[in-house]
Write a protein that holds these residues in place. Structure first.
Motif, PDB file in Angstrom:
ATOM      1  N   GLN A  47       6.771  -2.627  -3.256  1.00 16.29           N
ATOM      2  CA  GLN A  47       5.892  -2.034  -4.268  1.00 16.29           C
ATOM      3  C   GLN A  47       5.051  -3.095  -4.965  1.00 16.29           C
ATOM      4  OE1 GLN A  47       8.998   0.014  -6.445  1.00 16.29           O
ATOM      5  NE2 GLN A  47       8.488   1.976  -5.488  1.00 16.29           N
ATOM      6  N   ALA A  50       2.396  -4.354  -2.432  1.00 14.60           N
ATOM      7  CA  ALA A  50       1.410  -3.293  -2.198  1.00 14.60           C
ATOM      8  C   ALA A  50       0.475  -3.144  -3.389  1.00 14.60           C
ATOM      9  CB  ALA A  50       2.118  -1.978  -1.906  1.00 14.60           C
ATOM     10  N   ASN A  51       0.992  -3.352  -4.566  1.00 16.61           N
ATOM     11  CA  ASN A  51       0.180  -3.256  -5.777  1.00 16.61           C
ATOM     12  C   ASN A  51      -0.921  -4.309  -5.795  1.00 16.61           C
ATOM     13  OD1 ASN A  51      -0.146  -1.655  -8.034  1.00 16.61           O
ATOM     14  ND2 ASN A  51       0.981  -3.057  -9.359  1.00 16.61           N
ATOM     15  N   ASP A  54      -3.380  -3.102  -3.006  1.00 16.96           N
ATOM     16  CA  ASP A  54      -3.785  -1.711  -3.152  1.00 16.96           C
ATOM     17  C   ASP A  54      -3.601  -0.900  -1.863  1.00 16.96           C
ATOM     18  OD1 ASP A  54      -4.702   0.468  -4.616  1.00 16.96           O
ATOM     19  OD2 ASP A  54      -6.776   0.147  -3.999  1.00 16.96           O
ATOM     20  N   PHE A  55      -2.354  -0.850  -1.383  1.00 19.53           N
ATOM     21  CA  PHE A  55      -2.024   0.030  -0.268  1.00 19.53           C
ATOM     22  C   PHE A  55      -0.686   0.699  -0.550  1.00 19.53           C
ATOM     23  CE2 PHE A  55      -0.234  -4.093   1.048  1.00 19.53           C
ATOM     24  CZ  PHE A  55       1.047  -3.747   1.452  1.00 19.53           C
ATOM     25  N   ASP A  56      -0.352   1.704   0.232  1.00 15.58           N
ATOM     26  CA  ASP A  56       0.888   2.455   0.059  1.00 15.58           C
ATOM     27  C   ASP A  56       2.080   1.605   0.496  1.00 15.58           C
ATOM     28  OD1 ASP A  56       2.963   4.285  -0.014  1.00 15.58           O
ATOM     29  OD2 ASP A  56       1.964   5.764   1.249  1.00 15.58           O
ATOM     30  N   TRP A  57       2.990   1.320  -0.411  1.00  8.71           N
ATOM     31  CA  TRP A  57       4.130   0.441  -0.144  1.00  8.71           C
ATOM     32  C   TRP A  57       5.020   0.936   0.967  1.00  8.71           C
ATOM     33  CZ3 TRP A  57       9.019   2.398  -0.742  1.00  8.71           C
ATOM     34  CH2 TRP A  57       9.139   3.570  -1.511  1.00  8.71           C
ATOM     35  N   THR A  58       4.981   2.229   1.272  1.00  4.44           N
ATOM     36  CA  THR A  58       5.845   2.763   2.324  1.00  4.44           C
ATOM     37  C   THR A  58       5.455   2.250   3.711  1.00  4.44           C
ATOM     38  OG1 THR A  58       4.529   4.788   2.547  1.00  4.44           O
ATOM     39  CG2 THR A  58       6.393   4.835   0.997  1.00  4.44           C
ATOM     40  N   GLU A  62       7.646   1.988   7.746  1.00  2.83           N
ATOM     41  CA  GLU A  62       7.318   2.884   8.844  1.00  2.83           C
ATOM     42  C   GLU A  62       7.618   2.205  10.173  1.00  2.83           C
ATOM     43  OE1 GLU A  62       3.430   4.565   8.548  1.00  2.83           O
ATOM     44  OE2 GLU A  62       3.748   5.211   6.483  1.00  2.83           O
ATOM     45  N   CYS A  65       4.477   1.926  12.572  1.00  4.21           N
ATOM     46  CA  CYS A  65       3.295   1.491  11.851  1.00  4.21           C
ATOM     47  C   CYS A  65       2.602   0.367  12.617  1.00  4.21           C
ATOM     48  CB  CYS A  65       3.724   1.004  10.461  1.00  4.21           C
ATOM     49  SG  CYS A  65       2.384   0.842   9.335  1.00  4.21           S
ATOM     50  N   GLN A  70      -2.945   1.058   9.949  1.00  2.00           N
ATOM     51  CA  GLN A  70      -2.886   0.540   8.606  1.00  2.00           C
ATOM     52  C   GLN A  70      -4.244   0.115   8.066  1.00  2.00           C
ATOM     53  OE1 GLN A  70       0.214  -2.345   8.260  1.00  2.00           O
ATOM     54  NE2 GLN A  70       1.462  -1.199   9.682  1.00  2.00           N
ATOM     55  N   ALA A  73      -5.352   1.837   5.014  1.00  2.00           N
ATOM     56  CA  ALA A  73      -4.581   1.658   3.780  1.00  2.00           C
ATOM     57  C   ALA A  73      -5.406   1.016   2.704  1.00  2.00           C
ATOM     58  CB  ALA A  73      -3.362   0.790   4.074  1.00  2.00           C
TER      59      ALA A  73
END
Length: 73
Positions: A47, A50-51, A54-58, A62, A65, A70, A73
């Motif tokens: 998290q 990703a912050n 600026d992408f989805d931490w999940t 995956e 993935c 990506q 993202a």
């Protein structure tokens, strides 16, 4: 363990070092390096990183993935 080329690319695109990315995320450089190298990381670390970018931490969790997927993202 497969390197996360997409994460390396994101970092390089904004022109910062691993050290700076780690600092911005509030994690140790060794922890950030593990993330780029494909090692398992905690949800909290995912998290934080990703912050910064600026992408989805999940995306870190995956199984299928790939780099192409990506880029949105």
């Amino acid at each position: 363990m497969k390197r996360r080329i997409w994460l390396i690319t994101l970092r390089n695109n904004i022109g910062i070092t691993q050290e700076k990315a780690a600092e911005l995320a509030g994690v140790k450089r060794s922890t950030y390096t593990k993330a780029e190298n494909g090692s398992s990381i905690s949800v909290k670390t995912a998290q934080k990183i990703a912050n910064v970018f600026d992408f989805d931490w999940t995306l870190f969790f995956e199984n299928n993935c790939d780099e192409k997927g990506q880029k949105t993202a």
